[in-house]
Motif scaffolding. Structure first.
Motif, short mmCIF file in Angstrom:
data_model
loop_
_atom_site.label_atom_id
_atom_site.label_comp_id
_atom_site.label_asym_id
_atom_site.label_seq_id
_atom_site.Cartn_x
_atom_site.Cartn_y
_atom_site.Cartn_z
N MET A 171 18.56 5.68 20.36
CA MET A 171 19.00 6.88 19.65
C MET A 171 20.25 6.59 18.82
N ASP A 172 20.25 7.10 17.60
CA ASP A 172 21.42 7.03 16.74
C ASP A 172 22.27 8.26 17.07
N THR A 173 23.32 8.07 17.87
CA THR A 173 24.11 9.19 18.36
C THR A 173 24.73 10.00 17.23
N LEU A 174 25.27 9.30 16.22
CA LEU A 174 25.92 10.00 15.11
C LEU A 174 24.91 10.85 14.34
N SER A 175 23.73 10.30 14.12
CA SER A 175 22.68 11.05 13.42
C SER A 175 22.25 12.27 14.25
N ALA A 176 22.12 12.07 15.56
CA ALA A 176 21.73 13.18 16.44
C ALA A 176 22.79 14.27 16.46
N MET A 177 24.06 13.88 16.43
CA MET A 177 25.14 14.86 16.39
C MET A 177 25.08 15.68 15.11
N LYS A 178 24.74 15.01 14.00
CA LYS A 178 24.62 15.71 12.72
C LYS A 178 23.49 16.73 12.77
N VAL A 179 22.36 16.34 13.36
CA VAL A 179 21.21 17.25 13.51
C VAL A 179 21.59 18.43 14.40
N TYR A 180 22.22 18.13 15.51
CA TYR A 180 22.62 19.19 16.45
C TYR A 180 23.56 20.19 15.78
N ALA A 181 24.54 19.70 15.03
CA ALA A 181 25.50 20.59 14.37
C ALA A 181 24.81 21.52 13.37
N ARG A 182 23.77 21.00 12.68
CA ARG A 182 23.05 21.85 11.72
C ARG A 182 22.24 22.91 12.45
N VAL A 183 21.64 22.54 13.57
CA VAL A 183 20.87 23.52 14.36
C VAL A 183 21.78 24.64 14.83
N VAL A 184 22.95 24.29 15.32
CA VAL A 184 23.89 25.30 15.81
C VAL A 184 24.33 26.21 14.67
N LYS A 185 24.61 25.63 13.52
CA LYS A 185 25.08 26.44 12.39
C LYS A 185 24.00 27.39 11.89
N LEU A 186 22.76 26.91 11.81
CA LEU A 186 21.67 27.71 11.24
C LEU A 186 20.94 28.52 12.29
N LYS A 187 21.22 28.23 13.59
CA LYS A 187 20.56 28.91 14.70
C LYS A 187 19.04 28.80 14.60
N SER A 188 18.60 27.62 14.11
CA SER A 188 17.16 27.45 13.93
C SER A 188 16.82 25.97 13.80
N PHE A 189 15.81 25.54 14.55
CA PHE A 189 15.33 24.17 14.44
C PHE A 189 14.61 23.95 13.11
N SER A 190 13.79 24.93 12.73
CA SER A 190 13.00 24.78 11.51
C SER A 190 13.87 24.78 10.26
N LEU A 191 14.88 25.66 10.21
CA LEU A 191 15.77 25.68 9.05
C LEU A 191 16.59 24.38 8.96
N ALA A 192 17.02 23.86 10.10
CA ALA A 192 17.75 22.60 10.12
C ALA A 192 16.87 21.46 9.61
N ALA A 193 15.59 21.51 10.01
CA ALA A 193 14.65 20.48 9.56
C ALA A 193 14.48 20.52 8.05
N ILE A 194 14.36 21.74 7.49
CA ILE A 194 14.20 21.88 6.03
C ILE A 194 15.45 21.37 5.31
N GLU A 195 16.62 21.74 5.80
CA GLU A 195 17.87 21.33 5.14
C GLU A 195 18.09 19.82 5.22
N LEU A 196 17.72 19.22 6.35
CA LEU A 196 17.92 17.78 6.54
C LEU A 196 16.74 16.96 6.03
N ASP A 197 15.69 17.65 5.59
CA ASP A 197 14.49 17.01 5.04
C ASP A 197 13.83 16.09 6.07
N ILE A 198 13.72 16.59 7.28
CA ILE A 198 12.99 15.86 8.33
C ILE A 198 12.06 16.86 9.02
N SER A 199 11.20 16.38 9.90
CA SER A 199 10.24 17.27 10.56
C SER A 199 10.91 18.06 11.69
#
Length: 306
Positions: A1-29
């Motif tokens: 696991m890339d810890t720094l990348s995972a932290m970035k994903v986690y922070a976006r999920v918390v901010k957007l309160k959504s897994f799907s919106l975080a995925a769209i913003e980060l351009d990943i599934s």
């Protein structure tokens, strides 16, 4: 696991309160977002998010962790911005190592002009005829005089000039010991040897496009060509010295060129540095500047202006 990348994903999920919106913003599934957050929870050993079919909740530990993540990510961005700025600007300290005599007589004259042109660059110079270890000693650049074929190296070596070596002596010495008529005659003379030169005791001249080399010897060996020059000027022997070392004495007539009809041996001046892809602007600019400075200040024959 890339810890720094995972932290970035986690922070976006918390901010957007959504897994799907975080995925769209980060351009990943969405599955990738879910997987990275789960791996991060396993890594820290704590539940960071609570999910229901309708809402996403941040746990108390998850909120504390999120604040730390935001702080770390901000520091990473700041570090990357700083490096990008430094990489694209002509500033900082340029650490150079150079051959002793070449540094004293050539590099020393060029540096003030460079620093006037680039006032935000500080220069740290070390003169040493021994081969440098650029990585160990953190040098940005080495200026070295060597044979045209530099030994294989993981470093980048760029030829920026050539140096001609002239066999020379004083008139008084040649009158007393007879002027050599052919290259092989040098074996009978007191020839001073610069021990750090690649051609230390094997001098080469070009005759009719053919290289002629003679093994020489004498009562003086030195690791500095200025010591050899001093003994030559005292009428004690013959030396094979670089054009920039003898220029003033050739012009004044104190030194006479032996075998003026033959082509002198040439060595290369190399700019040696660690990595072409990430070469800082201060290094590239100095190399280009010094190459032009040498072209403007070197002469093919120091006796030409007599």
């Amino acid at each position: 696991m890339d810890t720094l990348s995972a932290m970035k994903v986690y922070a976006r999920v918390v901010k957007l309160k959504s897994f799907s919106l975080a995925a769209i913003e980060l351009d990943i599934s969405s599955s990738s977002v879910s997987k990275q957050v789960s791996q991060l929870e396993q890594h820290v050993g704590a539940k960071l998010l609570q999910r229901t079919t309708r809402r996403l909740f941040v746990t108390e530990l998850g909120e504390v962790y999120n604040q730390k993540c935001l702080s770390i990510l901000a520091q990473v961005d700041e570090a990357e911005t700083l490096l990008s700025t430094m990489q694209s600007s002509t500033s900082g300290t340029l650490k150079i190592t150079c051959n002793m005599t070449f540094g004293q007589l050539q590099l020393a004259r060029a540096i003030p002009a460079f620093m006037t042109m680039y006032p935000d660059v500080k220069v740290d110079v070390t003169l040493d005829d021994r081969p440098p270890d650029l990585m160990r000693d953190a040098f940005d650049l080495a200026i070295r005089i060597a044979d045209p074929q530099l030994p294989d190296s993981s470093l980048i070596a760029r030829e920026i000039a050539t140096v001609s070596l002239f066999v020379c002596a004083t008139k008084k010495y040649l009158e007393k010991h007879r002027t050599p008529l052919q290259v092989s005659d040098l074996a009978e003379h007191n020839c001073f040897i610069f021990v750090h030169a690649a051609n230390a005791d094997a001098w080469t001249l070009i005759q009719d496009t053919q290289s002629v080399t003679v093994k020489v010897s004498g009562d003086l060996l030195a690791n500095n060509s200025l010591i050899i020059l001093a003994s030559v000027l005292e009428h004690r022997g013959i030396a094979n010295l670089a054009d920039f070392v003898i220029r003033d004495y050739a012009r004044s007539g104190e030194l006479v060129r032996v075998f003026p009809e033959l082509e002198p041996e040439k060595l290369s001046v190399f700019a040696v540095y660690p990595d072409r892809q990430f070469t800082p602007p201060k290094v590239s600019l100095f190399i280009d500047f010094f190459r032009q400075w040498l072209a403007d200040h070197q002469e093919s024959d120091p006796w030409s202006n007599q």
